[in-house]
Design an enzyme around this catalytic site. Structure first.
Site, PDB file in Angstrom:
ATOM      1  N   ASP A  64       0.863  -1.163   0.000  1.00 23.41           N
ATOM      2  CA  ASP A  64       0.000   0.000   0.000  1.00 23.41           C
ATOM      3  C   ASP A  64       0.911   1.228   0.000  1.00 23.41           C
ATOM      4  OD1 ASP A  64      -2.392   1.571   0.334  1.00 23.41           O
ATOM      5  OD2 ASP A  64      -1.805   1.811   2.430  1.00 23.41           O
ATOM      6  N   ASP A  78      -1.523  -0.633   5.658  1.00 23.11           N
ATOM      7  CA  ASP A  78      -1.812   0.175   6.832  1.00 23.11           C
ATOM      8  C   ASP A  78      -3.203   0.764   6.660  1.00 23.11           C
ATOM      9  OD1 ASP A  78      -1.044   1.874   9.229  1.00 23.11           O
ATOM     10  OD2 ASP A  78      -1.512   3.407   7.740  1.00 23.11           O
ATOM     11  N   ASP A 106      -7.194  -1.541   4.313  1.00 28.03           N
ATOM     12  CA  ASP A 106      -6.313  -2.636   3.921  1.00 28.03           C
ATOM     13  C   ASP A 106      -6.740  -3.966   4.527  1.00 28.03           C
ATOM     14  OD1 ASP A 106      -4.558  -1.108   2.371  1.00 28.03           O
ATOM     15  OD2 ASP A 106      -3.486  -0.422   4.142  1.00 28.03           O
TER      16      ASP A 106
END
Length: 679
Positions: A398, A578, A582
């Protein structure tokens, strides 16, 4: 596990040998806790509720008892060996029959406390196993000792024949030494988790109408105002109201440098206040604190049995039966070929082949590795992560909060309605008090003045947050950068009252200083960047970082589908993320890593939590590789040792004293090899 699992209402029972702990899940409508504790007693164990203080006390008593037995066995073994040396020299150069009998009787008398006191745990364990009609590791040990002592006493009584008191005493001393060392390693491996349990203080200073009062930390509730004096630990997760100082958070993150705190910052339970008195408002207390959550995840990781440990457990019991069968076959074969060799060969087979090393191979390594990792700011929530991390060939990241600093700053507020920028900011901050999203933190830190009360707050996964503030329904929406309202900004959000936009907030989030170094360490593996931010901004961010694939504008479902497609192509996917959005993709990945300062929900779905951020990823991979290597080394050694030692013992080439040394040293070697993981 089998005995507890067979009880009515018990849904799951797992036993961790390395920590000497059982975790039982049961239906209280069908089973009572007292009955479960009684079940332990029925199979020869004593059980206590798992409390840190009690655990340390029991471990200390166990260690001291083992050490005493080991010292008794060692001292008596040395005395018996001196007597045996005289007998061996007498066999070579001659000895008077009266002196020979005296030395043999003296050795017999010295062997009695070895068998009756020092070796008592092995006989108690064997009796428990036989009573339950199962083949445990203590059965061949106790049988070998009993045979050696019985045959030796028969020879002493007859005045001729071989005696094995020296082998018996050496075997007990070496095996007790191995178990004492293993207990010491287990205590050391669990020290990091135990420190978490004892990190938060038992009492706290709470403000009342009459002033400050001392209360139990467990009685603190959200909203209480507390005082933390210099040198004291923070009793609960709290928001700093007044005072500035540096706090030692090494208990939680492994980071030795103090962390500066200012009003509005979060104080974590268990962190140590070093300089100034601080007043704070309690956010979470007791089992809801971050340190309690970390302890629960760490406990669960130690208790979990990965595939290799389950395989060793399944192999151990049949292996003991094979050893007993091999011992019987050896005795019958040598009784036919050479009766004088039958008994020593049988004893050697029973002694040399104990599967202690096989059963210790995986749990000893995992206990050492998880304890060491926690001290380095790496929380291994599921021990299977070690094995999967070494096989991961596709790494998915991410962007926001993972490869960025994770602390966006509010750079501009644009007023879109009748309210002032400061008022809009306070309204948004009132809602964002209930969110752990990095943008929510930035809004809270930028808001000035007292915040209004928010009610009926609902988190909208991947979109924002909604609730009632000052009697009206407000919503903070994460903006799509490609939408006209996003104005092309990488990070923005809007405050809405129904369909009316009141204000727009713009943020900046700089890249993490070690992002490039982390990705360079993954060279040769497929690296993907998935983000919900604007595709053009994501590609610009990824320039020069070495990604093989970059995608922006993805919803949580899109990320999950991406990982699922990669798995369908045969990839072993590791996801690093995070935040709340997610959670689905972390659950989908083969192994998942969450940033420690991210959303608690994401951390609960992750296999590993990086308490120091993405910079800890290279150390995590190295530890996973080392741990997996040590486990395979231990298992390989245990199997190779038995494949070589058992045939040699059956052939009569391994005397009982050498079998005692070999078996004990094999267990010691496994434990010492696991101990290397704590360096």
């Amino acid at each position: 596990e089998q005995h507890l699992g067979a009880l009515p209402g018990v849904q799951r029972a797992t036993v961790n040998y390395a920590r000497h702990r059982a975790r039982v899940r049961w239906d209280p409508d069908q089973q009572r806790a007292s009955r479960i504790l009684t079940a332990f007693t029925e199979i020869g164990y004593r059980a206590w509720p798992d409390e840190p203080g009690r655990r340390r006390q029991v471990a200390e008593v166990e260690y001291r008892a083992l050490l005493q037995r080991f010292l008794v066995a060692g001292l008596l073994a040395a005395q018996i060996m001196m007597l045996s040396a005289g007998l061996y020299m007498g066999d070579a150069w001659g000895i008077e029959p009266g002196l020979r009998n005296l030395l043999r009787w003296a050795a017999a008398l010295l062997a009695v406390p070895v068998l009756g006191y020092a070796a008592q745990p092995f006989f108690a364990g064997a009796w428990r196993d036989l009573r339950l009609r199962r083949a445990g590791m203590d059965v061949p040990i106790a049988l070998a000792m009993a045979l050696a002592f019985g045959a030796s006493m028969l020879s002493v009584g007859r005045g001729h024949g071989e005696v094995y008191f020296d082998s018996l005493a050496m075997f007990a001393a070496f095996l007790l030494g191995a178990r004492t060392l293993e207990t010491a390693v287990r205590r050391r491996a669990g020290a990091a988790i135990d420190r978490l349990a004892g990190g938060a203080p038992a009492s706290a200073q709470r403000r009342t109408a009459a002033g400050w009062e001392t209360v139990l930390a467990a009685r603190l509730v959200p909203g209480d105002e507390i005082l933390v004096r210099p040198g004291e630990a923070v009793p609960a997760d709290a928001e700093l109201l007044s005072g500035r100082g540096s706090l030692d958070e090494s208990l939680l993150s492994g980071e030795s440098r103090p962390v500066s705190k200012a009003p509005g910052s979060t104080l974590l339970a268990g962190s140590l206040n070093g300089e100034q008195p601080l007043t704070a408002r309690v956010l979470r207390s007791g089992e809801a604190t971050l340190v309690a959550g970390i302890r629960r995840l760490a406990d669960a990781a130690v208790d979990e049995k990965p595939r290799l440990a389950r395989l060793a457990d399944r192999v151990a019991a049949p292996f003991v039966l094979l050893v007993l069968a091999a011992g019987l076959g050896t005795f019958l074969l040598w009784q036919w070929l050479n009766p004088a060799t039958a008994l020593p060969a049988t004893i050697a087979v029973l002694v040399v082949a104990c599967p202690c090393a096989l059963s210790l191979a995986t749990p000893a390594a995992l206990a050492a590795a998880t304890g060491h990792a926690l001290g380095q700011g790496i929380l291994v929530a599921r021990s299977r992560a070690f094995e999967v991390l070494t096989r991961a060939d596709h790494w998915v990241f991410d962007k926001t909060g993972t490869l960025t600093s994770g602390r966006p700053l509010l750079t501009r507020t644009q007023v879109l309605g009748p309210l002032s920028a400061a008022h809009c900011l306070r309204l948004a901050a009132a809602l964002e008090q209930f969110s752990a999203h990095p943008l929510a933190t930035a809004i809270r830190e930028a808001a000035n003045g007292p915040l209004p009360e928010a009610r009926d707050v609902v988190q909208i996964t991947g979109q924002g947050i909604r609730g009632q503030v000052d009697g009206q329904t407000l919503e903070v929406r994460r903006m799509d950068p490609d939408s006209p309202a996003g104005d092309g900004a990488e990070l923005s959000a809007e405050l809405h009252a129904g369909d009316q936009a009141l204000a727009r907030f713009y943020f900046s989030d700089p890249p993490h200083p070690q992002a490039r170094q982390v990705l360079t360490g993954l060279a040769g593996l497929h690296r993907s960047l998935l983000s919900g931010d604007r595709p053009a901004a994501v590609k610009r961010f990824a320039t020069g970082l070495g990604f093989d694939e970059v995608r922006g504008g993805l919803a949580p479902r899109d990320k999950q589908d991406f990982v699922r497609d990669a798995q369908a192509r045969g990839s072993v996917v590791a996801m690093v993320g995070d935040g709340v959005n997610d959670t689905p993709v972390l659950a989908q990945a083969d192994v998942s890593l969450a940033i420690g300062q991210g959303a608690p929900l994401a951390a609960r779905h992750a296999d590993v939590v990086l308490l120091r951020g993405v910079a800890a990823l290279p150390a995590t991979r190295r530890l996973a590789t080392r741990t997996t290597r040590v486990i395979y080394q231990n298992l390989g050694w245990a199997l190779a040792y038995n494949l070589v030692a058992i045939p040699l013992a059956m052939a009569g080439w391994v005397p009982p004293w050498l079998a005692a040394i070999g078996m004990s040293l094999s267990s010691v070697l496994v434990v010492l090899n696991a101990l290397r993981l704590q360096r």
